[in-house]
Design a protein around this motif. Structure first.
Motif, mmCIF file in Angstrom:
data_model
loop_
_atom_site.group_PDB
_atom_site.id
_atom_site.type_symbol
_atom_site.label_atom_id
_atom_site.label_comp_id
_atom_site.label_asym_id
_atom_site.label_seq_id
_atom_site.Cartn_x
_atom_site.Cartn_y
_atom_site.Cartn_z
ATOM 1 N N VAL A 1 40.511 49.683 48.969
ATOM 2 C CA VAL A 1 39.584 50.587 49.652
ATOM 3 C C VAL A 1 39.330 50.172 51.106
ATOM 4 N N GLY A 2 39.462 48.883 51.395
ATOM 5 C CA GLY A 2 39.218 48.406 52.744
ATOM 6 C C GLY A 2 37.774 48.006 52.994
ATOM 7 N N GLN A 3 36.963 48.072 51.976
ATOM 8 C CA GLN A 3 35.551 47.675 52.030
ATOM 9 C C GLN A 3 35.213 46.977 50.725
ATOM 10 N N THR A 4 34.150 46.164 50.757
ATOM 11 C CA THR A 4 33.654 45.608 49.503
ATOM 12 C C THR A 4 32.971 46.733 48.727
ATOM 13 N N PRO A 5 32.765 46.562 47.430
ATOM 14 C CA PRO A 5 32.063 47.597 46.674
ATOM 15 C C PRO A 5 30.674 47.909 47.263
ATOM 16 N N GLN A 6 29.950 46.881 47.704
ATOM 17 C CA GLN A 6 28.621 47.092 48.290
ATOM 18 C C GLN A 6 28.729 47.869 49.599
ATOM 19 N N GLU A 7 29.691 47.507 50.450
ATOM 20 C CA GLU A 7 29.889 48.232 51.711
ATOM 21 C C GLU A 7 30.242 49.688 51.430
ATOM 22 N N PRO B 1 35.086 38.685 40.234
ATOM 23 C CA PRO B 1 35.711 38.293 41.509
ATOM 24 C C PRO B 1 37.060 38.987 41.740
ATOM 25 N N TYR B 2 37.863 39.119 40.691
ATOM 26 C CA TYR B 2 39.134 39.835 40.808
ATOM 27 C C TYR B 2 38.882 41.295 41.190
ATOM 28 N N PHE B 3 37.932 41.925 40.525
ATOM 29 C CA PHE B 3 37.589 43.314 40.837
ATOM 30 C C PHE B 3 37.220 43.459 42.310
ATOM 31 N N CYS B 4 36.377 42.570 42.818
ATOM 32 C CA CYS B 4 35.940 42.661 44.222
ATOM 33 C C CYS B 4 37.121 42.517 45.179
ATOM 34 N N ARG B 5 38.035 41.590 44.895
ATOM 35 C CA ARG B 5 39.228 41.419 45.746
ATOM 36 C C ARG B 5 40.108 42.661 45.698
ATOM 37 N N LEU B 6 40.333 43.181 44.505
ATOM 38 C CA LEU B 6 41.165 44.363 44.336
ATOM 39 C C LEU B 6 40.529 45.573 45.025
ATOM 40 N N PHE B 7 39.237 45.743 44.854
ATOM 41 C CA PHE B 7 38.529 46.866 45.479
ATOM 42 C C PHE B 7 38.684 46.803 46.996
ATOM 43 N N LYS B 8 38.440 45.636 47.575
ATOM 44 C CA LYS B 8 38.544 45.498 49.028
ATOM 45 C C LYS B 8 39.979 45.728 49.493
ATOM 46 N N ASN B 9 40.937 45.246 48.730
ATOM 47 C CA ASN B 9 42.341 45.429 49.077
ATOM 48 C C ASN B 9 42.726 46.911 49.069
ATOM 49 N N LEU C 1 47.139 52.073 36.817
ATOM 50 C CA LEU C 1 45.905 51.928 36.058
ATOM 51 C C LEU C 1 44.785 51.340 36.915
ATOM 52 N N ALA C 2 45.104 50.324 37.717
ATOM 53 C CA ALA C 2 44.106 49.708 38.594
ATOM 54 C C ALA C 2 43.562 50.729 39.587
ATOM 55 N N GLU C 3 44.441 51.540 40.168
ATOM 56 C CA GLU C 3 43.989 52.548 41.124
ATOM 57 C C GLU C 3 43.113 53.602 40.461
ATOM 58 N N ARG C 4 43.453 54.022 39.260
ATOM 59 C CA ARG C 4 42.623 55.004 38.540
ATOM 60 C C ARG C 4 41.251 54.415 38.221
ATOM 61 N N ARG C 5 41.224 53.137 37.826
ATOM 62 C CA ARG C 5 39.944 52.486 37.522
ATOM 63 C C ARG C 5 39.097 52.333 38.783
ATOM 64 N N ILE C 6 39.715 51.979 39.900
ATOM 65 C CA ILE C 6 38.972 51.857 41.159
ATOM 66 C C ILE C 6 38.410 53.214 41.560
ATOM 67 N N GLU C 7 39.172 54.283 41.385
ATOM 68 C CA GLU C 7 38.666 55.636 41.695
ATOM 69 C C GLU C 7 37.449 55.966 40.831
ATOM 70 N N ALA C 8 37.491 55.580 39.568
ATOM 71 C CA ALA C 8 36.349 55.817 38.681
ATOM 72 C C ALA C 8 35.133 55.019 39.143
ATOM 73 N N VAL C 9 35.345 53.771 39.567
ATOM 74 C CA VAL C 9 34.252 52.947 40.083
ATOM 75 C C VAL C 9 33.672 53.597 41.338
#
Length: 91
Positions: free
Chosen positions: A71-77, A61-69, A29-37
């Motif tokens: 994707v390998g980049q912050t959401p802004q990057e 803050p949790y979202f940003c950590r999970l995204f970076k983990n 579910l987390a991976e599907r949500r990150i793909e949507a983001v």
């Protein structure tokens, strides 16, 4: 909630899901949500916090950590790497 909606015990649902999909339901579910983001970040100039919340991430803050983990980049990057500039603040 998902297990109840398909009338299964949560532990059994989790085991069955992992056996068939190859990963736990929460991870899936987390991976599907990150793909949507990521799709939204490529096509929208909306605030990242708002996009994350719309996809079910209430803890930014949790979202940003999970995204970076994942994707390998912050959401802004990530947004900048996809050709989307920073959001202009409204005055």
């Amino acid at each position: 909630e998902v297990a109840a909606s398909v009338h299964l015990n949560p532990a059994y649902f989790s085991t069955l899901f992992k056996k068939n999909v190859g990963q736990g339901f929460r991870e899936y579910l987390a991976e599907r949500r990150i793909e949507a983001v990521k799709r939204c970040l490529r096509s929208s100039t909306g605030r990242i916090k708002d996009i994350a919340a719309a996809e079910g991430f209430d803890d930014y803050p949790y979202f940003c950590r999970l995204f970076k983990n994942l994707v390998g980049q912050t959401p802004q990057e990530y947004r900048l790497s996809q050709g989307q500039g920073p959001v202009q603040k409204k005055e």
